[in-house]
Design an enzyme around this catalytic site. Structure first.
Site, short mmCIF file in Angstrom:
data_model
loop_
_atom_site.label_atom_id
_atom_site.label_comp_id
_atom_site.label_asym_id
_atom_site.label_seq_id
_atom_site.Cartn_x
_atom_site.Cartn_y
_atom_site.Cartn_z
N CYS A 52 62.80 7.47 25.70
CA CYS A 52 62.84 5.72 26.07
C CYS A 52 62.06 5.39 27.27
O CYS A 52 62.22 5.79 28.13
CB CYS A 52 64.29 5.40 25.65
SG CYS A 52 65.03 4.15 26.10
N CYS A 56 67.69 3.31 32.64
CA CYS A 56 69.02 4.18 32.85
C CYS A 56 69.44 4.85 33.34
O CYS A 56 68.94 5.74 32.75
CB CYS A 56 70.06 3.73 31.89
SG CYS A 56 69.52 2.27 30.53
N CYS A 59 71.26 8.34 31.76
CA CYS A 59 70.45 8.43 30.45
C CYS A 59 70.50 10.01 30.22
O CYS A 59 68.28 9.74 30.78
CB CYS A 59 69.95 6.85 30.04
SG CYS A 59 69.98 8.02 28.14
N CYS A 96 78.29 5.57 13.93
CA CYS A 96 77.40 5.26 14.68
C CYS A 96 75.91 5.73 14.06
O CYS A 96 75.98 7.56 14.97
CB CYS A 96 78.52 5.16 15.65
SG CYS A 96 77.60 4.03 16.88
N CYS A 128 77.60 1.76 12.27
CA CYS A 128 77.83 0.80 13.60
C CYS A 128 77.17 1.70 13.85
O CYS A 128 75.53 2.92 13.29
CB CYS A 128 79.08 1.60 14.55
SG CYS A 128 78.60 1.35 16.58
N CYS A 188 81.70 -4.02 19.15
CA CYS A 188 81.55 -3.00 20.34
C CYS A 188 81.02 -2.97 21.59
O CYS A 188 79.76 -2.49 21.62
CB CYS A 188 81.29 -1.73 19.11
SG CYS A 188 81.53 -0.25 20.64
N ARG A 260 88.38 3.03 22.89
CA ARG A 260 87.80 4.24 22.38
C ARG A 260 87.70 4.86 23.88
O ARG A 260 86.71 4.31 25.10
CB ARG A 260 86.88 4.29 21.77
CG ARG A 260 85.84 5.43 20.99
CD ARG A 260 84.71 5.38 21.06
NE ARG A 260 85.10 4.25 19.68
CZ ARG A 260 84.60 2.97 18.84
NH1 ARG A 260 82.99 3.10 19.68
NH2 ARG A 260 84.76 1.96 18.31
N1 SAM Z 1 69.19 2.77 23.93
C1 SAM Z 1 71.18 2.18 23.71
C2 SAM Z 1 71.22 1.29 24.84
O1 SAM Z 1 70.96 2.03 25.32
O2 SAM Z 1 71.99 0.23 24.03
C3 SAM Z 1 70.83 1.93 22.25
C4 SAM Z 1 71.31 4.36 23.01
S1 SAM Z 1 72.81 4.75 24.26
C5 SAM Z 1 72.47 6.37 24.45
C6 SAM Z 1 73.96 4.36 23.92
C7 SAM Z 1 74.91 4.04 25.26
O3 SAM Z 1 75.57 5.70 25.62
C8 SAM Z 1 75.20 3.74 26.55
O4 SAM Z 1 75.52 2.38 26.95
C9 SAM Z 1 75.87 3.91 27.62
O5 SAM Z 1 76.65 3.67 27.77
C10 SAM Z 1 75.65 5.74 27.09
N2 SAM Z 1 75.24 6.83 27.91
C11 SAM Z 1 74.12 7.35 27.58
N3 SAM Z 1 74.21 8.21 28.09
C12 SAM Z 1 75.19 8.57 28.94
C13 SAM Z 1 75.96 9.62 29.17
N4 SAM Z 1 75.47 10.51 30.31
N5 SAM Z 1 77.39 9.19 29.54
C14 SAM Z 1 78.12 8.26 29.90
N6 SAM Z 1 77.46 7.19 27.99
C15 SAM Z 1 76.41 7.81 28.62
C1 DTB Z 2 78.89 4.56 23.69
O1 DTB Z 2 79.66 4.54 24.67
N1 DTB Z 2 79.55 6.18 24.17
C2 DTB Z 2 78.64 6.72 23.16
C3 DTB Z 2 78.18 5.66 21.81
N2 DTB Z 2 78.94 4.47 22.55
C4 DTB Z 2 76.87 5.93 21.64
C5 DTB Z 2 77.59 7.45 23.62
C6 DTB Z 2 77.39 8.54 24.88
C7 DTB Z 2 76.31 9.28 25.18
C8 DTB Z 2 76.96 10.61 26.05
C9 DTB Z 2 75.51 10.96 26.24
C10 DTB Z 2 74.81 11.64 25.18
O2 DTB Z 2 75.38 11.86 24.69
O3 DTB Z 2 74.12 11.71 25.24
FE1 SF4 Z 3 67.33 4.25 26.53
FE2 SF4 Z 3 69.08 5.74 27.54
FE3 SF4 Z 3 68.61 3.25 28.82
FE4 SF4 Z 3 69.72 3.53 25.71
S1 SF4 Z 3 71.09 4.20 27.42
S2 SF4 Z 3 67.87 1.84 26.80
S3 SF4 Z 3 68.77 5.18 25.35
S4 SF4 Z 3 67.78 5.70 28.68
#
Ligand code: SAM
Ligand code: DTB
Ligand code: SF4
Length: 326
Positions: A52, A56, A59, A96, A128, A188, A260
């Site tokens: 990506c 963030c 992430c 989802c 979702c 959501c 959730r």
């Molecule tokens: N790329 C899209 C976005 O950012 O909206 C969708 C996928 S993103 C991985 C979905 C959500 O996963 C993020 O908004 C964040 O809240 C959650 N997330 C990602 N990494 C995480 C982590 N290490 N711990 C907890 N939540 C995480």
């Molecule tokens: C949300 O709030 N938490 C989920 C879902 N929406 C997409 C994602 C959590 C991701 C945790 C880190 C991972 O597994 O990559």
């Molecule tokens: Fe990309 Fe992760 Fe940020 Fe979603 S949360 S926009 S997958 S870097």
């Protein structure tokens, strides 16, 4: 009555009340507004992992960090439907699909996603997606394909946003949420705690969510899963009390929303999770993987449901739409 003119001071007072008073109040509001003991079981599948372009800091899927996630392009529909069926058979009612995209683009991948959405909807599950920013037209197309909900988290407060993400702004998030709402898709949206934010910043995020014209239908509360290679790899795990405080405050502010208990359950004993359900959480992600990180197994969760007397919520309870014969 739902209230969407909360003030920061009102929220601050609730959030900082003594924890047992807070939980008692949230539990009472939960009982008045929702079916007690009913928990929505959702399953996640990463249909496009890693690479990506966003930054963030939490992430593991951001291309710029070395986290060792196994990157793959968009999965095929057959594989996705297999996973959805597996989840359905295990008792999950919402599926989802996550894609590590900055935004949805009008290309062949989006056409494939529309096809997947149609397929999962036909299986009788609430579908979702969480795929980054989208336009009004894209939201309309998803809705027509049978999308039930779209996940787009605020992640943190407006004031802390640029400490965590610099490649987009807080307003971009609000715009996408608005487009989802306009298309008639269930919203959501929630966030993560444990990113180094202050209490006031957590309160600020709850303020934005609870003062939306319509409250989001679901609000995920994630505890940061600190992944090696991300800028937040050294962050300390949040305590259960912080999760409970966040969940209970969200429940009081948004009585009818599904709250959730999301990422971070793997390290939480059943006793801690029970406290979160008491405080008003009524949804979880089940299945041994979230998007890229581990989560408790279905078997462990069903044992927890049995012990705590919880029951999985049926699909489409809030809507007569999208119901298909199964
Ligand atoms: N790329 C899209 C976005 O950012 O909206 C969708 C996928 S993103 C991985 C979905 C959500 O996963 C993020 O908004 C964040 O809240 C959650 N997330 C990602 N990494 C995480 C982590 N290490 N711990 C907890 N939540 C995480
Ligand atoms: C949300 O709030 N938490 C989920 C879902 N929406 C997409 C994602 C959590 C991701 C945790 C880190 C991972 O597994 O990559
Ligand atoms: Fe990309 Fe992760 Fe940020 Fe979603 S949360 S926009 S997958 S870097």
């Amino acid at each position: 009555m739902l209230k969407n003119n909360w003030t920061i001071d009102e929220i601050r007072e609730i959030y900082h009340s003594p924890i047992l008073d807070l939980v008692f109040r949230a539990a009472s509001i939960h009982r008045e507004n929702n079916q007690i003991g009913e928990v929505q079981v959702c399953t996640l599948l990463s249909v496009k992992t890693g690479g990506c372009p966003e930054d963030c800091s939490y992430c593991p899927q951001a291309a710029r960090y070395n986290t060792g996630v196994k990157v793959h392009k968009l999965l095929e529909k057959t594989e996705v439907l297999e996973k959805a069926l597996e989840a359905k058979n295990a008792g999950s009612t919402r599926f989802c699909m996550g894609a590590a995209w900055r935004e949805i683009r009008d290309n062949s991948d989006f056409d494939k996603v529309l096809d997947m959405v149609e397929g999962v909807n036909e299986m009788g599950m609430e579908v979702c997606c969480t795929m980054g920013m989208l336009t009004e037209e894209q939201a309309d197309k998803l809705k027509k394909a049978g999308l039930y909900a779209y996940n787009h988290n605020l992640d943190t407060s407006e004031s802390y946003y640029d400490k965590i993400i610099t490649t987009r702004g807080f307003d971009d998030r609000l715009e996408t949420i608005g487009n989802v709402r306009k298309a008639g898709i269930s919203v959501c949206s929630g966030g993560i705690i444990g990113l180094g934010e202050s209490h006031d910043e957590r309160i600020g995020m709850l303020y934005t969510l609870s003062t939306m014209v319509e409250h989001p239908e679901s609000v995920p509360v994630n505890a940061l899963v600190a992944v090696e290679g991300t800028p937040l790899e050294e962050m300390k795990r949040v305590s259960v009390w912080e999760m409970v405080r966040m969940i209970a405050t969200a429940r009081i502010l948004m009585p009818k929303t599904m709250i959730r208990l999301s990422a971070g359950r793997l390290d939480m004993p059943v006793s801690e999770q029970a406290f979160c359900f008491m405080a008003g959480a009524n949804s979880i992600f089940a299945g041994d993987k979230l998007l890229t990180t581990p989560n408790p197994t279905f078997t462990d969760d069903m044992a927890m449901f049995e012990l705590l007397g919880l029951n999985p919520r049926k699909a489409f309870k809030d809507s007569e739409q999208n119901i298909v014969a199964v």
